[in-house]
Design a protein around this motif. Structure first.
Motif, PDB file in Angstrom:
ATOM      1  N   THR A 242       1.064  -5.368  -4.850  1.00 53.51           N
ATOM      2  CA  THR A 242       0.670  -4.138  -5.544  1.00 53.51           C
ATOM      3  C   THR A 242      -0.069  -3.192  -4.603  1.00 53.51           C
ATOM      4  O   THR A 242       0.156  -1.969  -4.591  1.00 53.51           O
ATOM      5  CB  THR A 242      -0.215  -4.493  -6.746  1.00 53.51           C
ATOM      6  OG1 THR A 242       0.483  -5.395  -7.597  1.00 53.51           O
ATOM      7  CG2 THR A 242      -0.565  -3.252  -7.534  1.00 53.51           C
ATOM      8  N   THR A 243      -0.968  -3.763  -3.782  1.00 57.09           N
ATOM      9  CA  THR A 243      -1.707  -2.933  -2.814  1.00 57.09           C
ATOM     10  C   THR A 243      -0.761  -2.275  -1.825  1.00 57.09           C
ATOM     11  O   THR A 243      -0.878  -1.080  -1.493  1.00 57.09           O
ATOM     12  CB  THR A 243      -2.734  -3.801  -2.083  1.00 57.09           C
ATOM     13  OG1 THR A 243      -3.589  -4.437  -3.043  1.00 57.09           O
ATOM     14  CG2 THR A 243      -3.584  -2.977  -1.149  1.00 57.09           C
ATOM     15  N   GLU A 244       0.221  -3.053  -1.348  1.00 54.37           N
ATOM     16  CA  GLU A 244       1.186  -2.511  -0.404  1.00 54.37           C
ATOM     17  C   GLU A 244       2.019  -1.411  -1.033  1.00 54.37           C
ATOM     18  O   GLU A 244       2.264  -0.365  -0.414  1.00 54.37           O
ATOM     19  CB  GLU A 244       2.088  -3.643   0.092  1.00 54.37           C
ATOM     20  CG  GLU A 244       3.069  -3.208   1.173  1.00 54.37           C
ATOM     21  CD  GLU A 244       3.915  -4.358   1.657  1.00 54.37           C
ATOM     22  OE1 GLU A 244       4.806  -4.119   2.502  1.00 54.37           O
ATOM     23  OE2 GLU A 244       3.690  -5.505   1.175  1.00 54.37           O
ATOM     24  N   LYS A 249       3.248   4.357  -1.788  1.00 48.39           N
ATOM     25  CA  LYS A 249       3.346   5.550  -2.626  1.00 48.39           C
ATOM     26  C   LYS A 249       2.446   6.669  -2.100  1.00 48.39           C
ATOM     27  O   LYS A 249       2.844   7.847  -2.067  1.00 48.39           O
ATOM     28  CB  LYS A 249       2.975   5.199  -4.067  1.00 48.39           C
ATOM     29  CG  LYS A 249       4.028   4.376  -4.796  1.00 48.39           C
ATOM     30  CD  LYS A 249       3.604   4.097  -6.219  1.00 48.39           C
ATOM     31  CE  LYS A 249       4.670   3.284  -6.951  1.00 48.39           C
ATOM     32  NZ  LYS A 249       4.251   2.982  -8.344  1.00 48.39           N
ATOM     33  N   ARG A 250       1.210   6.339  -1.676  1.00 49.03           N
ATOM     34  CA  ARG A 250       0.321   7.356  -1.116  1.00 49.03           C
ATOM     35  C   ARG A 250       0.913   7.971   0.158  1.00 49.03           C
ATOM     36  O   ARG A 250       0.886   9.190   0.350  1.00 49.03           O
ATOM     37  CB  ARG A 250      -1.056   6.744  -0.831  1.00 49.03           C
ATOM     38  CG  ARG A 250      -1.873   6.457  -2.093  1.00 49.03           C
ATOM     39  CD  ARG A 250      -3.340   6.195  -1.746  1.00 49.03           C
ATOM     40  NE  ARG A 250      -3.467   4.961  -0.977  1.00 49.03           N
ATOM     41  CZ  ARG A 250      -3.655   3.760  -1.516  1.00 49.03           C
ATOM     42  NH1 ARG A 250      -3.712   3.623  -2.838  1.00 49.03           N
ATOM     43  NH2 ARG A 250      -3.778   2.689  -0.751  1.00 49.03           N
ATOM     44  N   ARG A 254       1.971  11.903   0.715  1.00 47.94           N
ATOM     45  CA  ARG A 254       1.476  12.711   1.839  1.00 47.94           C
ATOM     46  C   ARG A 254       2.642  13.307   2.638  1.00 47.94           C
ATOM     47  O   ARG A 254       2.621  14.492   3.005  1.00 47.94           O
ATOM     48  CB  ARG A 254       0.592  11.848   2.755  1.00 47.94           C
ATOM     49  CG  ARG A 254      -0.784  11.532   2.159  1.00 47.94           C
ATOM     50  CD  ARG A 254      -1.732  11.004   3.235  1.00 47.94           C
ATOM     51  NE  ARG A 254      -1.269   9.732   3.764  1.00 47.94           N
ATOM     52  CZ  ARG A 254      -1.645   8.541   3.269  1.00 47.94           C
ATOM     53  NH1 ARG A 254      -2.477   8.473   2.235  1.00 47.94           N
ATOM     54  NH2 ARG A 254      -1.192   7.426   3.811  1.00 47.94           N
ATOM     55  N   ARG A 255       3.687  12.485   2.864  1.00 45.11           N
ATOM     56  CA  ARG A 255       4.858  12.979   3.595  1.00 45.11           C
ATOM     57  C   ARG A 255       5.553  14.078   2.813  1.00 45.11           C
ATOM     58  O   ARG A 255       5.997  15.104   3.375  1.00 45.11           O
ATOM     59  CB  ARG A 255       5.821  11.826   3.868  1.00 45.11           C
ATOM     60  CG  ARG A 255       7.007  12.201   4.740  1.00 45.11           C
ATOM     61  CD  ARG A 255       7.871  10.985   4.985  1.00 45.11           C
ATOM     62  NE  ARG A 255       8.358  10.428   3.737  1.00 45.11           N
ATOM     63  CZ  ARG A 255       9.393  10.916   3.047  1.00 45.11           C
ATOM     64  NH1 ARG A 255      10.034  11.996   3.484  1.00 45.11           N
ATOM     65  NH2 ARG A 255       9.784  10.344   1.929  1.00 45.11           N
ATOM     66  N   GLU A 256       5.671  13.903   1.488  1.00 42.08           N
ATOM     67  CA  GLU A 256       6.323  14.927   0.662  1.00 42.08           C
ATOM     68  C   GLU A 256       5.517  16.232   0.672  1.00 42.08           C
ATOM     69  O   GLU A 256       6.101  17.335   0.728  1.00 42.08           O
ATOM     70  CB  GLU A 256       6.471  14.394  -0.771  1.00 42.08           C
ATOM     71  CG  GLU A 256       7.305  15.295  -1.670  1.00 42.08           C
ATOM     72  CD  GLU A 256       7.528  14.668  -3.025  1.00 42.08           C
ATOM     73  OE1 GLU A 256       8.119  15.352  -3.882  1.00 42.08           O
ATOM     74  OE2 GLU A 256       7.105  13.502  -3.235  1.00 42.08           O
ATOM     75  N   ARG A 257       4.170  16.144   0.619  1.00 38.85           N
ATOM     76  CA  ARG A 257       3.354  17.362   0.678  1.00 38.85           C
ATOM     77  C   ARG A 257       3.551  18.077   2.022  1.00 38.85           C
ATOM     78  O   ARG A 257       3.644  19.315   2.085  1.00 38.85           O
ATOM     79  CB  ARG A 257       1.878  17.010   0.462  1.00 38.85           C
ATOM     80  CG  ARG A 257       1.531  16.731  -1.000  1.00 38.85           C
ATOM     81  CD  ARG A 257       0.017  16.828  -1.215  1.00 38.85           C
ATOM     82  NE  ARG A 257      -0.700  15.859  -0.394  1.00 38.85           N
ATOM     83  CZ  ARG A 257      -0.991  14.621  -0.777  1.00 38.85           C
ATOM     84  NH1 ARG A 257      -0.591  14.202  -1.976  1.00 38.85           N
ATOM     85  NH2 ARG A 257      -1.651  13.805   0.019  1.00 38.85           N
TER      86      ARG A 257
END
Length: 398
Positions: A242-244, A249-250, A254-257
């Motif tokens: 879950t952490t991975e 996702k984060r 960031r890449r999408e922004r």
């Protein structure tokens, strides 16, 4: 194969001869001529009657006349039946022989067992008489303990012992009582040892069951620990996963922004937003770049309006022409429908006329048929045949 029985020519000739003889005998009987009875004639008559009855049975039997008689099949059935009966007799003989052998073997075994029992009893009796003469254990203690009286205690005329008396009966009874007590004590000790052995065995069984229960509880505890460790490991793995996934996702957001910001900056600084007219004419081949084209000039718009008016004029002319064509086609269609209605009306009138003629013809034919039927019923078919008329047929074989 079907076999049909046919009468030979000789039999036919004899039947004809018998027929003439029958005629002669009838003539003699009719004129009442007293002639001596001919034995040959009577035999011929009987033979002819038997042949006639056999011929009737053969001819009036539908199954024999139509299907025939399968002599080969019947002979094969008879042979199969005889063979089956022979096999059954052989089997019964074999069973009888086997039964006799088994009976003899059983009788011989019974005799050998009886002889063996007799030998065992004789050897046992010999053993008792030889080695247990004084103990008397298997001889009901009869004569086992004897106390002979010395000769010096009894005089020649004392008459202290008579036949049938037993002076050692009291001592023998005491020995019997002691022997019974020893047997009882031995039985008690055996029973006590057996009871102790059973108790010891039950104790061992209980200890074994307790050990098995303890072992089962330990195994259950170990299995529960293993399951608990597996659940903890699975929870740790799920938490790490879950952490991975959250970190992925984060990073993806960031890449999408970053990509969105780069796209917005490129759009703001592109030729489309700066409205550069030369940017739309840089496509090879003389075309226009649609993503950079900012619209048409007034000259181009006037040319397009002139072309549109020209097309509208041509379309009005085509519509007028189509309207004239539809009008003329409607007139032709109306004329064709009126002609079709006239033809249908004439056809209906012709069918009505033909139906009237057919009805008239049918009435005439019905009247003629009725007249002919009355003629048949009242004039032709007046003499109806009775039951005796039909019974006179198919009574003989010829």
């Amino acid at each position: 194969m079907r076999h049909f029985t046919l009468l030979p020519e000789v039999a036919c000739a004899r039947e004809q001869q018998g027929f003439f003889e029958d005629k002669v005998s009838k003539a003699v009987t009719m004129y009442k001529v007293d002639l001596p009875e001919d034995q040959y004639t009577s035999k011929a008559v009987e033979r002819r009657r038997a042949a006639e009855s056999a011929r009737k049975e053969r001819i009036f039997n539908t199954r024999l006349r139509v299907m025939g008689l399968d002599l080969h099949g019947l002979e094969q059935q008879v042979q199969d039946r005889k063979h089956q009966e022979h096999l059954e007799r052989q089997r019964d003989k074999a069973h009888d022989f086997l039964r006799l052998n088994q009976d003899e073997a059983l009788v011989q075994q019974d005799n050998s067992e009886k002889e063996q029992q007799i030998n065992v009893h004789s050897h046992l009796a010999h053993y008792w008489s030889t080695y247990q003469r004084d103990a008397g254990l298997n001889n009901d203690l009869r004569g086992a303990l004897t106390h002979p009286v010395p000769e010096n205690e009894l005089g020649p005329a004392s008459m202290q012992m008579f036949e049938g008396e037993d002076k050692g009966a009291k001592d023998r009874r005491i020995e019997q009582i002691k022997f019974t007590e020893r047997n009882l004590s031995a039985q008690k000790s055996d029973n006590e040892r057996r009871r102790m052995a059973e108790k010891h065995r039950d104790t061992l069984t209980g200890l074994g069951l307790m050990y098995e229960d303890q072992r089962g509880r330990e195994i259950c505890a170990l299995e529960e620990d293993c399951r608990r460790a597996a659940r903890v490991a699975l929870d740790n793995y799920n938490h790490a996963l879950t952490t991975e996934q959250a970190e992925q996702k984060r990073e993806e957001s960031r890449r999408e922004r970053r990509e969105n910001l780069a796209e917005v900056w490129h759009t703001v600084t592109s030729d489309m937003m700066t409205e550069c007219p030369e940017a739309a004419e840089k496509q090879p081949g003389g075309g226009v770049l649609t993503d950079r084209w900012r619209g048409m000039s007034p000259a181009q718009l006037r040319a397009i309006h002139r072309e549109r008016e020209k097309q509208c004029e041509e379309k009005r002319k085509q519509q007028d022409k189509d309207k004239c064509s539809r009008t003329s086609f409607g007139v032709l269609l109306l004329k064709a429908s009126q002609a079709a209605e006239d033809d249908e009306q004439r056809e209906t009138e012709m069918r009505r006329h033909r139906r009237r003629e057919m009805d008239l013809s049918n009435r005439l034919l019905a009247r003629e048929q009725q007249t002919h039927q009355e003629y048949l019923d009242k004039i032709v078919y007046t003499n109806k045949p009775s039951k005796d008329y039909f019974l006179q047929f198919n009574t003989g074989s010829r």
